[in-house]
Design an enzyme around this catalytic site. Sequence first.
Site, PDB file in Angstrom:
ATOM      1  N   GLU A 163     158.864  -1.486 -11.390  1.00 28.05           N
ATOM      2  CA  GLU A 163     157.931  -1.587 -12.520  1.00 28.05           C
ATOM      3  C   GLU A 163     158.544  -2.436 -13.645  1.00 28.05           C
ATOM      4  O   GLU A 163     157.825  -3.136 -14.362  1.00 28.05           O
ATOM      5  CB  GLU A 163     157.534  -0.179 -12.989  1.00 28.05           C
ATOM      6  CG  GLU A 163     156.583   0.466 -11.984  1.00 28.05           C
ATOM      7  CD  GLU A 163     156.752   1.959 -11.792  1.00 28.05           C
ATOM      8  OE1 GLU A 163     157.268   2.636 -12.681  1.00 28.05           O
ATOM      9  OE2 GLU A 163     156.365   2.442 -10.695  1.00 28.05           O
ATOM     10  N   GLY A 213     159.862   9.338  -7.108  1.00 30.64           N
ATOM     11  CA  GLY A 213     159.004   9.252  -8.283  1.00 30.64           C
ATOM     12  C   GLY A 213     158.094  10.465  -8.368  1.00 30.64           C
ATOM     13  O   GLY A 213     158.498  11.554  -8.793  1.00 30.64           O
ATOM     14  N   GLY A 214     156.851  10.317  -7.923  1.00 37.85           N
ATOM     15  CA  GLY A 214     155.820  11.353  -8.070  1.00 37.85           C
ATOM     16  C   GLY A 214     156.275  12.744  -7.643  1.00 37.85           C
ATOM     17  O   GLY A 214     156.040  13.725  -8.358  1.00 37.85           O
ATOM     18  N   SER A 258     157.391   6.656  -2.163  1.00 38.90           N
ATOM     19  CA  SER A 258     156.534   7.719  -1.615  1.00 38.90           C
ATOM     20  C   SER A 258     157.304   8.760  -0.798  1.00 38.90           C
ATOM     21  O   SER A 258     156.821   9.231   0.236  1.00 38.90           O
ATOM     22  CB  SER A 258     155.383   7.117  -0.795  1.00 38.90           C
ATOM     23  OG  SER A 258     154.559   6.341  -1.636  1.00 38.90           O
ATOM     24  N   GLU A 260     163.893  -0.054  -2.724  1.00 37.39           N
ATOM     25  CA  GLU A 260     162.553   0.474  -2.964  1.00 37.39           C
ATOM     26  C   GLU A 260     161.530  -0.627  -2.674  1.00 37.39           C
ATOM     27  O   GLU A 260     161.260  -1.478  -3.539  1.00 37.39           O
ATOM     28  CB  GLU A 260     162.405   0.907  -4.420  1.00 37.39           C
ATOM     29  CG  GLU A 260     163.319   2.044  -4.805  1.00 37.39           C
ATOM     30  CD  GLU A 260     162.702   2.868  -5.936  1.00 37.39           C
ATOM     31  OE1 GLU A 260     162.458   4.054  -5.710  1.00 37.39           O
ATOM     32  OE2 GLU A 260     162.446   2.307  -7.012  1.00 37.39           O
ATOM     33  N   ASN A 306     162.896  10.059 -10.575  1.00 37.18           N
ATOM     34  CA  ASN A 306     162.505   9.118 -11.626  1.00 37.18           C
ATOM     35  C   ASN A 306     161.159   9.574 -12.177  1.00 37.18           C
ATOM     36  O   ASN A 306     160.139   9.425 -11.519  1.00 37.18           O
ATOM     37  CB  ASN A 306     162.393   7.701 -11.031  1.00 37.18           C
ATOM     38  CG  ASN A 306     161.808   6.714 -12.029  1.00 37.18           C
ATOM     39  OD1 ASN A 306     161.839   6.949 -13.240  1.00 37.18           O
ATOM     40  ND2 ASN A 306     161.276   5.610 -11.530  1.00 37.18           N
ATOM     41  N   TRP A 307     161.199  10.115 -13.378  1.00 35.70           N
ATOM     42  CA  TRP A 307     159.960  10.683 -13.943  1.00 35.70           C
ATOM     43  C   TRP A 307     159.026   9.637 -14.527  1.00 35.70           C
ATOM     44  O   TRP A 307     157.927   9.964 -14.954  1.00 35.70           O
ATOM     45  CB  TRP A 307     160.317  11.705 -15.031  1.00 35.70           C
ATOM     46  CG  TRP A 307     160.836  12.996 -14.492  1.00 35.70           C
ATOM     47  CD1 TRP A 307     160.972  13.356 -13.180  1.00 35.70           C
ATOM     48  CD2 TRP A 307     161.287  14.121 -15.260  1.00 35.70           C
ATOM     49  NE1 TRP A 307     161.487  14.637 -13.083  1.00 35.70           N
ATOM     50  CE2 TRP A 307     161.684  15.122 -14.347  1.00 35.70           C
ATOM     51  CE3 TRP A 307     161.402  14.374 -16.626  1.00 35.70           C
ATOM     52  CZ2 TRP A 307     162.175  16.362 -14.761  1.00 35.70           C
ATOM     53  CZ3 TRP A 307     161.890  15.595 -17.051  1.00 35.70           C
ATOM     54  CH2 TRP A 307     162.270  16.580 -16.116  1.00 35.70           C
TER      55      TRP A 307
HETATM   56  C1  PEP Z   1     159.947   5.388  -7.978  1.00 33.35           C
HETATM   57  O1  PEP Z   1     159.379   5.501  -9.054  1.00 33.35           O
HETATM   58  O2  PEP Z   1     161.090   4.900  -7.947  1.00 33.35           O
HETATM   59  C2  PEP Z   1     159.269   5.820  -6.761  1.00 33.35           C
HETATM   60  C3  PEP Z   1     159.865   5.633  -5.624  1.00 33.35           C
HETATM   61  O3  PEP Z   1     158.033   6.400  -6.908  1.00 33.35           O
HETATM   62  P1  PEP Z   1     157.232   7.246  -5.778  1.00 33.35           P
HETATM   63  O4  PEP Z   1     158.201   8.205  -5.158  1.00 33.35           O
HETATM   64  O5  PEP Z   1     156.142   7.934  -6.543  1.00 33.35           O
HETATM   65  O6  PEP Z   1     156.727   6.261  -4.777  1.00 33.35           O
END
Ligand code: PEP
Length: 264
Positions: free
Chosen positions: A109, A247-248, A226, A180, A9-10
């Site tokens: 979000e 995500g990141g 994360s 999540e 997920n960008w």
């Molecule tokens: C996400 O955006 O769904 C996510 C899990 O972000 P991150 O991996 O950065 O925690």
Amino acid sequence: MRTKMLAGNWKMNNGGAATKDFITNLENWFSKDPVGKKSAAAVSSKAIEVVVAPPFTSIESACSAKQTDIIQIAAQNVYHKPKGAFTGEVSLPMLEEAGCKYAIIGHSERRHVFGESNEDLEKKLIATLESRVLPIFCVGELLEERESGNMKKVLDTQLESAWRSLTSDVVADMVVIAYEPVWAIGTGQTASDDDAEDACDYIRTLAYEKFGVTSSDSLRILYGGSVKPENSASLLAQRDIDGLLIGGASLDADSFEKIIASAL
Ligand code: PEP
């Protein structure tokens, strides 16, 4: 066997040019690097599935950069109406035409920054299931909800409204759930393997109680929060975790490739 999904997920990162480069480089990795080739073979045998969710304006770049079907494209959000006076929204027919296979619905979000309610998300889920786009439906509790012992209650509420009009067949064949926990997203604080498994096992139990064994056995449940190359293999080794929403770490090609490889 449930196909493991590795979905990046960008968020609001990577315009059209950066998206084109990323997709081209990732396809090169699949065709040239030895681990990439093994990963491509795992995609062909349906052991794994690789998904990238760019921002709306980069979806067309991603779809036209793709030379193969190894990478699938997802949208990060949808609107439930097919067209009309809904300024700023993007419809499912538009996402279908652009080439999306999946759409993320109810990301934390969207729920907590943009105020989308369980009722809004139910409408989005139903509309998505009526289209050719498949939903990746996100659920998860806030830190205070976990600390007050209410994690399961939050999942009950989020899933009850999402699932109330679905049938067993639809859940078995079309739905992906992403667990999540909000406190783990973008914080560097990953859920422990046990906590992630506990929540995913609970989601599968809810699916079993509502839709029966075939649906609960087929339902894919992802963990997100994360995820990085250092923790992806042990999360993926959990019985009820069928993939990762990243995500990141999905913005960095090397990290994303390592996470894909950890599912082999
Ligand atoms: C996400 O955006 O769904 C996510 C899990 O972000 P991150 O991996 O950065 O925690």
